[in-house]
Design a protein around this motif. Structure first.
Motif, PDB file in Angstrom:
ATOM      1  N   MET A 246      84.700  14.005  20.578  1.00 33.05           N
ATOM      2  CA  MET A 246      85.154  14.234  21.948  1.00 33.05           C
ATOM      3  C   MET A 246      85.408  12.904  22.665  1.00 33.05           C
ATOM      4  O   MET A 246      86.435  12.721  23.317  1.00 33.05           O
ATOM      5  CB  MET A 246      84.117  15.065  22.707  1.00 33.05           C
ATOM      6  CG  MET A 246      83.955  16.480  22.175  1.00 33.05           C
ATOM      7  SD  MET A 246      82.573  17.402  22.925  1.00 33.05           S
ATOM      8  CE  MET A 246      83.152  17.548  24.628  1.00 33.05           C
ATOM      9  N   VAL A 247      84.496  11.957  22.504  1.00 36.21           N
ATOM     10  CA  VAL A 247      84.625  10.659  23.154  1.00 36.21           C
ATOM     11  C   VAL A 247      85.805   9.879  22.575  1.00 36.21           C
ATOM     12  O   VAL A 247      86.511   9.153  23.285  1.00 36.21           O
ATOM     13  CB  VAL A 247      83.317   9.862  23.028  1.00 36.21           C
ATOM     14  CG1 VAL A 247      83.485   8.446  23.562  1.00 36.21           C
ATOM     15  CG2 VAL A 247      82.182  10.583  23.769  1.00 36.21           C
ATOM     16  N   GLU A 248      86.049  10.051  21.290  1.00 38.24           N
ATOM     17  CA  GLU A 248      87.146   9.334  20.628  1.00 38.24           C
ATOM     18  C   GLU A 248      88.510   9.684  21.230  1.00 38.24           C
ATOM     19  O   GLU A 248      89.428   8.853  21.221  1.00 38.24           O
ATOM     20  CB  GLU A 248      87.162   9.664  19.137  1.00 38.24           C
ATOM     21  CG  GLU A 248      86.081   8.955  18.336  1.00 38.24           C
ATOM     22  CD  GLU A 248      86.007   9.471  16.905  1.00 38.24           C
ATOM     23  OE1 GLU A 248      86.899  10.275  16.507  1.00 38.24           O
ATOM     24  OE2 GLU A 248      85.055   9.100  16.195  1.00 38.24           O
ATOM     25  N   GLN A 249      88.648  10.882  21.747  1.00 43.92           N
ATOM     26  CA  GLN A 249      89.934  11.267  22.322  1.00 43.92           C
ATOM     27  C   GLN A 249      90.261  10.420  23.550  1.00 43.92           C
ATOM     28  O   GLN A 249      91.424  10.143  23.846  1.00 43.92           O
ATOM     29  CB  GLN A 249      89.939  12.757  22.682  1.00 43.92           C
ATOM     30  CG  GLN A 249      89.534  13.684  21.538  1.00 43.92           C
ATOM     31  CD  GLN A 249      90.179  13.311  20.205  1.00 43.92           C
ATOM     32  OE1 GLN A 249      91.405  13.265  20.091  1.00 43.92           O
ATOM     33  NE2 GLN A 249      89.353  13.038  19.200  1.00 43.92           N
TER      34      GLN A 249
ATOM     35  N   SER B 106      75.951   6.190  24.962  1.00 41.41           N
ATOM     36  CA  SER B 106      76.605   6.517  23.698  1.00 41.41           C
ATOM     37  C   SER B 106      76.237   7.951  23.315  1.00 41.41           C
ATOM     38  O   SER B 106      75.242   8.506  23.808  1.00 41.41           O
ATOM     39  CB  SER B 106      76.136   5.564  22.601  1.00 41.41           C
ATOM     40  OG  SER B 106      74.778   5.831  22.266  1.00 41.41           O
ATOM     41  N   PRO B 107      77.021   8.594  22.439  1.00 44.61           N
ATOM     42  CA  PRO B 107      76.660   9.942  22.008  1.00 44.61           C
ATOM     43  C   PRO B 107      75.239  10.031  21.456  1.00 44.61           C
ATOM     44  O   PRO B 107      74.507  10.973  21.767  1.00 44.61           O
ATOM     45  CB  PRO B 107      77.702  10.254  20.930  1.00 44.61           C
ATOM     46  CG  PRO B 107      78.919   9.500  21.377  1.00 44.61           C
ATOM     47  CD  PRO B 107      78.365   8.209  21.926  1.00 44.61           C
ATOM     48  N   VAL B 108      74.840   9.032  20.668  1.00 45.72           N
ATOM     49  CA  VAL B 108      73.487   9.050  20.101  1.00 45.72           C
ATOM     50  C   VAL B 108      72.433   8.988  21.208  1.00 45.72           C
ATOM     51  O   VAL B 108      71.467   9.760  21.225  1.00 45.72           O
ATOM     52  CB  VAL B 108      73.292   7.874  19.114  1.00 45.72           C
ATOM     53  CG1 VAL B 108      71.831   7.773  18.680  1.00 45.72           C
ATOM     54  CG2 VAL B 108      74.196   8.046  17.893  1.00 45.72           C
ATOM     55  N   GLU B 109      72.611   8.062  22.131  1.00 42.48           N
ATOM     56  CA  GLU B 109      71.633   7.892  23.210  1.00 42.48           C
ATOM     57  C   GLU B 109      71.597   9.114  24.126  1.00 42.48           C
ATOM     58  O   GLU B 109      70.523   9.571  24.525  1.00 42.48           O
ATOM     59  CB  GLU B 109      71.973   6.641  24.024  1.00 42.48           C
ATOM     60  CG  GLU B 109      71.817   5.334  23.254  1.00 42.48           C
ATOM     61  CD  GLU B 109      72.443   4.158  23.974  1.00 42.48           C
ATOM     62  OE1 GLU B 109      73.316   4.402  24.861  1.00 42.48           O
ATOM     63  OE2 GLU B 109      72.093   3.011  23.666  1.00 42.48           O
ATOM     64  N   ALA B 110      72.754   9.633  24.489  1.00 41.00           N
ATOM     65  CA  ALA B 110      72.819  10.786  25.392  1.00 41.00           C
ATOM     66  C   ALA B 110      72.146  12.003  24.763  1.00 41.00           C
ATOM     67  O   ALA B 110      71.398  12.730  25.436  1.00 41.00           O
ATOM     68  CB  ALA B 110      74.269  11.101  25.732  1.00 41.00           C
ATOM     69  N   LEU B 111      72.404  12.224  23.486  1.00 38.98           N
ATOM     70  CA  LEU B 111      71.816  13.375  22.815  1.00 38.98           C
ATOM     71  C   LEU B 111      70.310  13.213  22.638  1.00 38.98           C
ATOM     72  O   LEU B 111      69.548  14.180  22.787  1.00 38.98           O
ATOM     73  CB  LEU B 111      72.490  13.601  21.459  1.00 38.98           C
ATOM     74  CG  LEU B 111      73.945  14.081  21.536  1.00 38.98           C
ATOM     75  CD1 LEU B 111      74.581  14.089  20.158  1.00 38.98           C
ATOM     76  CD2 LEU B 111      74.025  15.477  22.157  1.00 38.98           C
ATOM     77  N   LYS B 112      69.863  12.012  22.335  1.00 40.36           N
ATOM     78  CA  LYS B 112      68.426  11.777  22.171  1.00 40.36           C
ATOM     79  C   LYS B 112      67.673  12.078  23.461  1.00 40.36           C
ATOM     80  O   LYS B 112      66.634  12.744  23.453  1.00 40.36           O
ATOM     81  CB  LYS B 112      68.175  10.324  21.741  1.00 40.36           C
ATOM     82  CG  LYS B 112      66.700   9.988  21.509  1.00 40.36           C
ATOM     83  CD  LYS B 112      66.532   8.550  21.058  1.00 40.36           C
ATOM     84  CE  LYS B 112      65.057   8.218  20.829  1.00 40.36           C
ATOM     85  NZ  LYS B 112      64.872   6.802  20.389  1.00 40.36           N
ATOM     86  N   GLU B 113      68.207  11.589  24.564  1.00 46.91           N
ATOM     87  CA  GLU B 113      67.580  11.840  25.861  1.00 46.91           C
ATOM     88  C   GLU B 113      67.618  13.329  26.200  1.00 46.91           C
ATOM     89  O   GLU B 113      66.640  13.904  26.694  1.00 46.91           O
ATOM     90  CB  GLU B 113      68.313  11.050  26.945  1.00 46.91           C
ATOM     91  CG  GLU B 113      67.752  11.249  28.340  1.00 46.91           C
ATOM     92  CD  GLU B 113      68.530  10.493  29.400  1.00 46.91           C
ATOM     93  OE1 GLU B 113      68.348  10.789  30.593  1.00 46.91           O
ATOM     94  OE2 GLU B 113      69.346   9.608  29.036  1.00 46.91           O
TER      95      GLU B 113
END
Length: 445
Positions: free
Chosen positions: A257-260, A420-427
């Motif tokens: 999604m972010v890549e778009q 970042s996607p990783v950070e947002a999802l972890k939180e």
């Protein structure tokens, strides 16, 4: 629902605002405490016509938009058939008002006898003992999974009992601009990742500055869930104690999604609803939105040449976020044996009228209705070609709270480049796990 605003409202309501009201009704302990217990001797439904004395049923639903006239037509047909025996009074409220009001009204004897609710509310209301099981109804009518879209049939079961009978399925679809695709020699939207990404690149070269706008709010979380399931992920553990959407499949889904945005295919920080408005105004080549937009586009965008296709398979497995309107019977009706039988007859007959309901832009849940020639050629029916693609939220009590306070915020943070996607999802997962633990205590699971 005829607008993205009303649809967004009920899904947002399924989180904080709605469940705050529900827990307040429960006295702050286990959610079952203080709730109206179901009638212990509710008569078994054996099918056939209702033969008891005349009764009046209050029927609550949230069909306040373009779908309202179709539901009223179905009610008119029912009331004419059962004149002198059953009268159904239609009580229409916005979804965001209906859900928090139901438990209090039912406890006071002033709520609905029958209602339509979304599948992700079945577990919450069943845990509150606001609903009565309907296993005898489906048993008497010999209804089974083979009569329905399997996933929507399964979504009506909570702790081994059936509490709802599905009316429809509504899901995301891929709306595409015919004039834009003509520019790159495509007759329809590509169905796979390679074809979709190639089409987006060609559209940009052809002069479409941003062919695919990426929202950070509605329906971003629905897009994320679709992509999560496509990549083989799941939302929550089977026991409802852990959020799983932050694992690798979730990272891959949110990263796409972010890549778009990174590729320049979408503007950054797309404002609420502007992606759909841009599509209606002939500026966007593709937009993912619900099938409830069909009637809006048909009525209010007559100059736009558009098509509708299933959401493309980006992750490798066909999957799409889906929801469903479901008929339920409440514990209020359970206090009157005649109302119980009349309510069950009503649920049975309304399900048979779902051909009319398809005209509201919905996909009938019953296989026989989708096969009706009057329904088979409607634009949304093509989205039901692969029934296994439909995915629903699990029937976890309070799941909407977790979605709005954790998953939706995580998706928004990543798309807005706040993390970042990783950070947002972890939180987000950390918040979700705390909420899931709270729900276990709150609902006495």
């Amino acid at each position: 629902m005829s607008s993205s605003l009303s649809r967004r409202s009920f899904l947002g309501l399924s989180g904080a605002a709605g469940l705050t009201a529900l827990t307040a009704c429960g006295g702050g302990t286990k959610i079952g405490a203080g709730s109206s217990a179901p009638a212990s001797a509710a008569p078994t439904f054996s099918g056939g016509e209702y033969t008891g004395p005349k009764v009046t049923l209050d029927y609550w639903n949230g069909f306040t938009g373009g779908d309202g006239p179709h539901m009223r037509a179905m009610l008119e047909t029912f009331n004419k058939q059962f004149a002198g025996r059953i009268e159904v009074r239609n009580v229409t409220r916005r979804w965001e008002d209906l859900y928090p009001a139901m438990p209090t009204a039912i406890t006071a004897g002033k709520g609905p006898d029958v209602a339509v609710i979304h599948n992700d509310w079945v577990g919450t209301f069943a845990a509150r003992r606001t609903l009565l099981p309907l296993d005898d109804v489906v048993g008497a009518l010999s209804l089974s999974e083979s009569d329905f879209i399997p996933a929507v049939w399964d979504a009506g079961v909570y702790q081994g009992k059936r509490y709802s009978v599905p009316l429809d399925v509504h899901c995301l679809g891929d709306y595409w601009n015919r004039a834009h695709l003509d520019k790159i020699g495509l007759a329809e939207a590509p169905a796979d990742k390679a074809g979709y990404e190639d089409a987006l690149a060609q559209l940009k070269k052809a002069g479409i500055a941003n062919p695919f706008w990426m929202p950070n709010k509605w329906p971003a979380h629905l897009m994320f869930m679709s992509l999560l399931w496509q990549h083989g992920g799941e939302l929550y553990s089977d026991d409802g104690t852990r959020a799983l959407w932050g694992e690798e499949a979730g990272v891959r889904a949110l990263s796409w999604m972010v890549e778009q945005i990174d590729k320049g295919l979408s503007p950054a920080q797309v404002a609420q609803d502007s992606q759909y408005a841009a599509f209606k105004n002939d500026k966007v080549s593709f937009t993912w939105d619900g099938i409830w937009q069909i009637n809006d586009l048909t009525t209010n965008a007559k100059s736009l040449r558009w098509g509708l296709a299933p959401v493309p398979n980006i992750g490798g497995t066909a999957a799409v976020w889906s929801s469903s309107h479901n008929f339920v019977m409440t514990s209020q009706a359970g206090k009157d044996a005649n109302k119980v039988q009349a309510a069950k007859s009503f649920i049975d007959h309304m399900g048979r009228l779902s051909t009319e309901w398809a005209k509201a832009g919905m996909i009938p849940a019953r296989n026989s209705a989708r096969e009706d020639p009057a329904v088979a050629e409607l634009p949304q029916i093509k989205l039901a070609a692969d029934l296994d693609a439909f995915h629903f939220l699990p029937p976890l009590p309070g799941v909407g709270d977790v979605q709005s306070k954790a998953l939706e915020l995580a998706v928004a943070k990543a798309v807005l480049k706040q993390a970042s996607p990783v950070e947002a999802l972890k939180e987000g997962v950390a918040t979700a796990d705390k909420l899931l633990a709270d729900n276990k205590r709150k609902y006495g699971q």
